[in-house]
Design a protein around this motif. Structure first.
Motif, PDB file in Angstrom:
ATOM      1  N   LEU A  85       0.831  -1.200   0.000  1.00 24.63           N
ATOM      2  CA  LEU A  85       0.000   0.000   0.000  1.00 24.63           C
ATOM      3  C   LEU A  85       0.872   1.258   0.000  1.00 24.63           C
ATOM      4  N   PHE A  86       2.105   1.143  -0.463  1.00 22.53           N
ATOM      5  CA  PHE A  86       3.071   2.236  -0.446  1.00 22.53           C
ATOM      6  C   PHE A  86       2.488   3.505  -1.062  1.00 22.53           C
ATOM      7  N   GLY A  87       2.500   4.584  -0.291  1.00 20.19           N
ATOM      8  CA  GLY A  87       2.127   5.904  -0.789  1.00 20.19           C
ATOM      9  C   GLY A  87       0.689   6.070  -1.239  1.00 20.19           C
ATOM     10  N   ALA A  88      -0.175   5.127  -0.935  1.00 21.25           N
ATOM     11  CA  ALA A  88      -1.570   5.205  -1.377  1.00 21.25           C
ATOM     12  C   ALA A  88      -2.376   6.134  -0.466  1.00 21.25           C
ATOM     13  N   ARG A  89      -3.510   6.614  -0.989  1.00 19.09           N
ATOM     14  CA  ARG A  89      -4.400   7.500  -0.234  1.00 19.09           C
ATOM     15  C   ARG A  89      -5.713   6.772   0.052  1.00 19.09           C
ATOM     16  N   PHE A  90      -6.068   6.761   1.343  1.00 18.24           N
ATOM     17  CA  PHE A  90      -7.273   6.071   1.794  1.00 18.24           C
ATOM     18  C   PHE A  90      -8.125   6.989   2.669  1.00 18.24           C
ATOM     19  N   THR A  91      -8.374   8.206   2.242  1.00 14.99           N
ATOM     20  CA  THR A  91      -9.174   9.148   3.013  1.00 14.99           C
ATOM     21  C   THR A  91     -10.573   8.577   3.236  1.00 14.99           C
ATOM     22  N   SER A  92     -10.975   8.521   4.487  1.00 16.73           N
ATOM     23  CA  SER A  92     -12.309   8.043   4.892  1.00 16.73           C
ATOM     24  C   SER A  92     -12.608   6.613   4.437  1.00 16.73           C
ATOM     25  N   ALA A  93     -11.595   5.825   4.174  1.00 17.96           N
ATOM     26  CA  ALA A  93     -11.799   4.414   3.816  1.00 17.96           C
ATOM     27  C   ALA A  93     -12.050   3.612   5.087  1.00 17.96           C
ATOM     28  N   SER A  94     -12.638   2.447   4.933  1.00 14.95           N
ATOM     29  CA  SER A  94     -12.909   1.589   6.078  1.00 14.95           C
ATOM     30  C   SER A  94     -12.119   0.288   5.956  1.00 14.95           C
ATOM     31  N   PHE A  95     -11.337   0.017   7.001  1.00 22.05           N
ATOM     32  CA  PHE A  95     -10.523  -1.187   7.104  1.00 22.05           C
ATOM     33  C   PHE A  95     -10.943  -1.996   8.338  1.00 22.05           C
ATOM     34  N   ARG A  96     -12.218  -1.931   8.713  1.00 26.20           N
ATOM     35  CA  ARG A  96     -12.668  -2.642   9.908  1.00 26.20           C
ATOM     36  C   ARG A  96     -12.404  -4.141   9.771  1.00 26.20           C
ATOM     37  N   ASN A  97     -11.674  -4.676  10.757  1.00 26.03           N
ATOM     38  CA  ASN A  97     -11.349  -6.102  10.807  1.00 26.03           C
ATOM     39  C   ASN A  97     -10.593  -6.605   9.581  1.00 26.03           C
ATOM     40  N   ALA A  98      -9.900  -5.717   8.901  1.00 24.39           N
ATOM     41  CA  ALA A  98      -9.081  -6.121   7.748  1.00 24.39           C
ATOM     42  C   ALA A  98      -7.785  -6.756   8.240  1.00 24.39           C
ATOM     43  N   ASP A  99      -7.264  -7.676   7.467  1.00 24.17           N
ATOM     44  CA  ASP A  99      -5.996  -8.332   7.787  1.00 24.17           C
ATOM     45  C   ASP A  99      -4.881  -7.665   6.984  1.00 24.17           C
TER      46      ASP A  99
END
Length: 162
Positions: A85-99
């Protein structure tokens, strides 16, 4: 003995097929279409703009999301282990319970992203911007590593990477 080996070979090939990537599902996501629960193993999604994409519950193990923009994306319950995920943008993204076990989050931006329950064991978050991320806890960070440029919510810290 030949019969036993034949049965083992059939079982192993069936098992491998169950875990192989699905090129049509990867193409859908590359085109900007949501694909919850898809098998996106080792998908090439780097340098893409995929706002609001829903890949919740998907298998993105060893996928490349480097320098992509996935604002408001849904990664809930997604396997992103060993992903880039190098240098990526995840504004307001959801990673709930992500591995995110063993993932590279170096320099990624997680402004207002939800990281509740995300597994960060072995993840490198050096230079990541997580100041306004929600749901991030010290116990999650205890398994990760970062550097002096890692930005975390007040009161949280991460051990240095070696």
């Amino acid at each position: 003995m030949k019969r036993i080996l034949a049965v083992i070979a059939i079982f192993l090939s069936a098992s491998a097929a169950a875990y192989a990537q699905d090129a049509s599902q990867i193409a859908r996501v590359q085109a900007g279409q949501s694909c919850p629960g898809c098998n996106l193993f080792q998908a090439e999604l780097g340098y893409r703009d995929l706002p609001g994409i829903d890949v919740s519950g998907s298998r993105l193990r060893q996928a490349n999301l480097a320098l992509s923009t996935m604002n408001r994306a849904n990664f809930d319950n997604t396997n992103l282990s060993l992903a880039n995920l190098f240098g990526a943008r995840f504004t307001s993204a959801s990673f709930r319970n992500a591995d995110l076990t063993g993932a590279t989050l170096v320099g990624a931006y997680f402004g207002s992203a939800n990281l509740s329950g995300a597994q960060l064991s072995g993840a490198n978050i050096s230079g990541a911007e997580m100041t306004t991320a929600t749901g991030l806890t010290q116990s999650q960070l205890n398994g990760a590593c970062g550097d002096a440029s890692t930005l975390l919510p007040a009161g949280l810290h991460v051990r240095p990477c070696r």
